[in-house]
Design a protein around this motif. Structure first.
Motif, short mmCIF file in Angstrom:
data_model
loop_
_atom_site.label_atom_id
_atom_site.label_comp_id
_atom_site.label_asym_id
_atom_site.label_seq_id
_atom_site.Cartn_x
_atom_site.Cartn_y
_atom_site.Cartn_z
N ASP A 203 0.84 -1.19 0.00
CA ASP A 203 0.00 0.00 0.00
C ASP A 203 0.88 1.24 0.00
O ASP A 203 2.11 1.17 0.05
N TYR A 204 0.24 2.41 -0.07
CA TYR A 204 0.94 3.69 0.06
C TYR A 204 0.65 4.25 1.45
O TYR A 204 -0.48 4.19 1.94
N GLU A 205 1.68 4.83 2.05
CA GLU A 205 1.54 5.38 3.40
C GLU A 205 0.46 6.45 3.46
O GLU A 205 -0.21 6.62 4.47
N ILE A 206 0.24 7.16 2.36
CA ILE A 206 -0.74 8.24 2.33
C ILE A 206 -2.18 7.73 2.26
O ILE A 206 -3.12 8.43 2.61
N ALA A 207 -2.35 6.47 1.82
CA ALA A 207 -3.68 5.86 1.76
C ALA A 207 -3.54 4.39 2.14
O ALA A 207 -3.71 3.49 1.31
N PRO A 208 -3.24 4.11 3.39
CA PRO A 208 -2.85 2.76 3.80
C PRO A 208 -4.03 1.83 4.06
O PRO A 208 -5.14 2.25 4.34
N ASN A 209 -3.74 0.53 3.96
CA ASN A 209 -4.69 -0.48 4.41
C ASN A 209 -3.99 -1.60 5.18
O ASN A 209 -4.60 -2.61 5.51
N GLY A 210 -2.68 -1.41 5.43
CA GLY A 210 -1.94 -2.38 6.23
C GLY A 210 -1.23 -3.45 5.42
O GLY A 210 -0.56 -4.31 6.00
N ASN A 211 -1.36 -3.43 4.10
CA ASN A 211 -0.68 -4.47 3.32
C ASN A 211 0.79 -4.10 3.11
O ASN A 211 1.11 -2.99 2.71
N GLU A 212 1.65 -5.07 3.36
CA GLU A 212 3.09 -4.89 3.16
C GLU A 212 3.60 -5.94 2.18
O GLU A 212 3.29 -7.12 2.31
N SER A 213 4.38 -5.48 1.21
CA SER A 213 4.92 -6.40 0.22
C SER A 213 6.10 -5.73 -0.48
O SER A 213 6.22 -4.50 -0.48
N ASN A 214 6.94 -6.53 -1.09
CA ASN A 214 8.04 -6.01 -1.89
C ASN A 214 7.64 -5.81 -3.35
O ASN A 214 8.48 -5.47 -4.18
N ILE A 215 6.37 -6.04 -3.67
CA ILE A 215 5.89 -5.73 -5.01
C ILE A 215 4.80 -4.67 -4.91
O ILE A 215 4.17 -4.47 -3.87
N HIS A 216 4.58 -3.98 -6.01
CA HIS A 216 3.45 -3.07 -6.18
C HIS A 216 3.14 -3.10 -7.68
O HIS A 216 3.81 -2.45 -8.47
N TRP A 217 2.15 -3.90 -8.05
CA TRP A 217 1.88 -4.18 -9.46
C TRP A 217 0.52 -3.61 -9.83
O TRP A 217 -0.51 -4.14 -9.48
N ASP A 218 0.54 -2.50 -10.57
CA ASP A 218 -0.69 -1.82 -10.97
C ASP A 218 -1.29 -2.49 -12.18
O ASP A 218 -1.05 -2.10 -13.33
N LEU A 219 -2.10 -3.50 -11.94
CA LEU A 219 -2.81 -4.20 -13.01
C LEU A 219 -4.08 -3.44 -13.35
O LEU A 219 -4.81 -3.00 -12.47
N VAL A 220 -4.37 -3.31 -14.66
CA VAL A 220 -5.42 -2.40 -15.12
C VAL A 220 -6.59 -3.17 -15.72
O VAL A 220 -6.41 -4.06 -16.56
#
Length: 366
Positions: free
Chosen positions: A316-333
């Motif tokens: 997630d992003y710190e500015i709009a968090p939901n508690g998910n932590e991961s070493n990936i961030h994959w913006d699938l459209v």
């Protein structure tokens, strides 16, 4: 020396996006020699503003070699001895991605990618740069980029500058009614071909994006309540970690991906197995750039496609968090799904249909 459009883009980036003031520090990072004209324009503009530019120019072939051959010790030293101390002194960051080949790092192993992500990207960029600088990232046009967009090179360049130099102040104003609705929304549902998924965003923060962090820009994002995501979703083509996917389909239960299909299942499974958070979702967004109509295998453009949404696997992003932590961030459209807010249909296919939101349709923004 550089095109006039590059000068206009440099001024927009440093003045509007980074909001730089006299005496501040900005890291200007170019990956791929193709974008050197924009780098020149940025350096000249920075000095006109009496800002201090710190220059990094990276060859993509050297970067590929480092990623493929790097290990945890190598990337930890790169971060601790050089990049992290420097990034901590920056007020702003501009990252230009000008690679001629989006598949350059496709041969990097899972272990190599994990070392790079864990020991370098996470501390230097995800934790320090994202949270503590006014940053902006963008691509630069090339014949290869035009080919991915299936456009003639000159036509693509015209499209590129039109999308990047959009009137973001107008777009920011047009987003406000949708943001107001979303802040009062509990359940969001997407329904379309191969897609029927719902989740809660009750109480979540919403961030309108209009040229401050990405160029081109045009999205409104938050994050879903982690355990609330339920259903199935089909995404358009994507490239992640240099690996191509013609399509991705996910089956989700209680916020976790339980089944999947794609054009590249072996690589997809590797990505999903990165860590526990890689099978959960850290972002949900509306794509709202009226110039961008179709995918071109570049997420900075594809995630802004009008009439699209991205439901993002990973951190997630710190500015709009939901508690998910991961070493990936994959913006699938996902493009063209009907959108329902608490049961009310607000978008049919790619067009908003309620009177207060029609201002976001392309014909009202261009």
């Amino acid at each position: 020396m550089y095109k006039q459009q590059d000068k206009e883009l440099a001024e927009k980036i440093l003045n509007f996006s980074c909001e730089l003031k006299e005496g501040q520090n900005v890291m200007l990072q170019l990956t791929g020699l193709n974008g050197v004209e924009l780098m020149r324009a940025l350096v000249e503009t920075a000095r006109e503003l009496k800002v201090h530019p710190f220059i990094q120019i990276n060859d993509t072939d050297i970067q590929r070699m480092l990623v493929e051959k790097g290990d945890e010790d190598f990337w930890k030293r790169q971060a601790e001895a050089d990049q992290l101390p420097l990034m901590k002194q920056m007020d702003a960051f501009v990252g230009i991605r000008a690679s001629q080949n989006i598949y350059e790092q496709s041969e990097a192993t899972k272990k190599a990618n994990e070392a790079y992500s864990n020991e370098f990207l996470k501390p230097v960029h995800f934790e320090e740069r994202v949270n503590n600088t006014n940053w902006v990232v963008l691509r630069y046009p090339s014949p290869a980029f035009a080919m991915n967009a299936k456009m003639p090179t000159e036509k693509f360049k015209e499209f590129y500058y039109k999308a990047c130099l959009l009137d973001y102040s107008q777009l920011a104003e047009a987003m406000k009614p949708l943001e107001e609705r979303l802040r009062d929304t509990d359940m969001i549902q997407l329904k379309g071909e191969g897609t029927d998924i719902q989740f809660s965003v009750k109480g979540q923060n919403w961030i309108p994006c209009f040229g401050k962090r990405n160029i081109p820009d045009g999205e409104l994002f938050s994050s879903p309540i982690l355990s609330s995501v339920d259903g199935h979703i089909t995404y358009t083509s994507s490239v992640y970690q240099g690996k191509p996917f013609d399509y991705v389909k996910l089956e989700v239960r209680d916020g976790v991906v339980v089944d999947f299909d794609s054009s590249n299942n072996e690589q997809l499974e590797e990505i999903l197995d990165t860590d526990a958070g890689a099978r959960q979702f850290g972002e949900f967004s509306f794509g709202l750039n009226p110039i961008i109509e179709k995918p071109m295998h570049d997420i900075l453009f594809d995630e802004k496609i009008y009439g699209s949404n991205h439901l993002t696997l990973g951190n997630d992003y710190e500015i709009a968090p939901n508690g998910n932590e991961s070493n990936i961030h994959w913006d699938l459209v996902c493009i063209g799904a009907d959108v329902y807010l608490d049961g009310e249909k607000i978008r049919e296919g790619r067009k908003f249909i309620t009177d207060d939101l029609k201002v976001l349709n392309p014909e009202n923004l261009i």
